[in-house]
Design an enzyme around this catalytic site. Sequence first.
Site, mmCIF file in Angstrom:
data_model
loop_
_atom_site.group_PDB
_atom_site.id
_atom_site.type_symbol
_atom_site.label_atom_id
_atom_site.label_comp_id
_atom_site.label_asym_id
_atom_site.label_seq_id
_atom_site.Cartn_x
_atom_site.Cartn_y
_atom_site.Cartn_z
ATOM 1 N N ASP A 3 45.416 35.329 40.447
ATOM 2 C CA ASP A 3 44.444 34.236 40.297
ATOM 3 C C ASP A 3 45.070 33.019 39.626
ATOM 4 O O ASP A 3 45.640 33.117 38.547
ATOM 5 C CB ASP A 3 43.252 34.697 39.442
ATOM 6 N N ASP A 30 51.614 36.730 39.077
ATOM 7 C CA ASP A 30 50.187 36.912 38.816
ATOM 8 C C ASP A 30 49.445 36.431 40.072
ATOM 9 O O ASP A 30 50.041 35.789 40.943
ATOM 10 C CB ASP A 30 49.845 36.055 37.573
HETATM 11 O O1 C5P Z 1 45.169 37.420 38.497
HETATM 12 P P1 C5P Z 1 44.879 37.161 37.060
HETATM 13 O O2 C5P Z 1 45.508 38.158 36.159
HETATM 14 O O3 C5P Z 1 45.133 35.735 36.634
HETATM 15 O O4 C5P Z 1 43.257 37.375 37.003
HETATM 16 C C1 C5P Z 1 42.463 37.217 35.926
HETATM 17 C C2 C5P Z 1 41.583 35.997 36.003
HETATM 18 O O5 C5P Z 1 40.270 36.370 36.370
HETATM 19 C C3 C5P Z 1 41.476 35.383 34.626
HETATM 20 O O6 C5P Z 1 42.118 34.122 34.613
HETATM 21 C C4 C5P Z 1 39.980 35.272 34.335
HETATM 22 O O7 C5P Z 1 39.595 33.963 33.975
HETATM 23 C C5 C5P Z 1 39.315 35.637 35.630
HETATM 24 N N1 C5P Z 1 38.134 36.493 35.423
HETATM 25 C C6 C5P Z 1 36.923 36.118 35.990
HETATM 26 N N2 C5P Z 1 35.813 36.911 35.825
HETATM 27 C C7 C5P Z 1 35.898 38.067 35.136
HETATM 28 C C8 C5P Z 1 37.111 38.466 34.568
HETATM 29 C C9 C5P Z 1 38.220 37.635 34.741
HETATM 30 O O8 C5P Z 1 36.879 35.066 36.637
HETATM 31 N N3 C5P Z 1 34.817 38.821 35.025
#
Ligand code: C5P
Length: 284
Positions: free
Chosen positions: A39, A37
């Site tokens: 983030d 993954d």
């Molecule tokens: O790379 P990963 O799959 O972990 O990315 C998703 C992350 O992005 C989630 O952990 C979520 O908290 C974050 N996110 C965010 N803002 C959004 C959608 C998702 O920070 N609008």
Amino acid sequence: MECLNKPHVHVRDREHVERILAKMVADGPNKLQVVADFDRTLTKFTHRGQVCATCHNVLEEGGLPEEYKEEAYKLRDKYFVIEVDPNMTIEEKTPYMVEWWTKAHELLMKYPLSKAMLHNMVANSSARLRDGCIRFFDSLHSNDIPLLIFSAGVGDVIQEVIAQQSTLYDNMHIVSNFIDFDENGTLIGFKSDIIHVYNKNENAVHDSDYFPNLSHRTNLLLMGDSLGDLQMANGAESLEAKLTIGFLNTRVTESLALYISKYDIVICEDETMDIVNNIVSNIL
Ligand code: C5P
């Protein structure tokens, strides 16, 4: 392995993990593939006491009008608590995640985000690859080990973060939400169906030839920070050994037992890639 004895590292079944690791070490780099993954797995959760940006946060931190930031933060305040709530099941969380990603992407489409802005947005952002990530990428690349980066973030931001803070290598394959830019380089939407944290089991990569093409690589190292990440390698069917490593970055006390029940190894509140690098260096 000595690194697994550290107090912030939790191993569910030591015998199982030792057996898997012994096989991975004996089989060596030619049998290994890695799925990670992005983030908070390849990037840090915090840096010097400040929470670091996710891909989406990079777009919120600067470059677009203040009102975009305010609206995006409102969404995050509402939905992030649901994402990490240890008392809700994935099934209960999923509709909220679909709602979050849909609203966040619709909001973004109201503003003039251009491809040209991304470089500076990333450069000025608080997104940080984990300490040791450069070494991790370099070792996988120099040993021709494929790395699938499977992210619910934003693919274009991921490419930019890696290019600026490390090297975007040809052994990396990124599956994520990629922005659709028009001929003037302005965002008009996203290229494929939403990837959110809990639908990584359904993605097209599982039906593509990605995993079949790697069927000779029967050992898989999977790394994530969410329970949804455990589904990232669902398309890999000819595996002989699979080791899952979970980074538990927040709400450790409430979530540890759940994470240990799902991941082989759980690493708590550690902003480095040290444990993973240690494991990988034993396999190489
Ligand atoms: O790379 P990963 O799959 O972990 O990315 C998703 C992350 O992005 C989630 O952990 C979520 O908290 C974050 N996110 C965010 N803002 C959004 C959608 C998702 O920070 N609008």
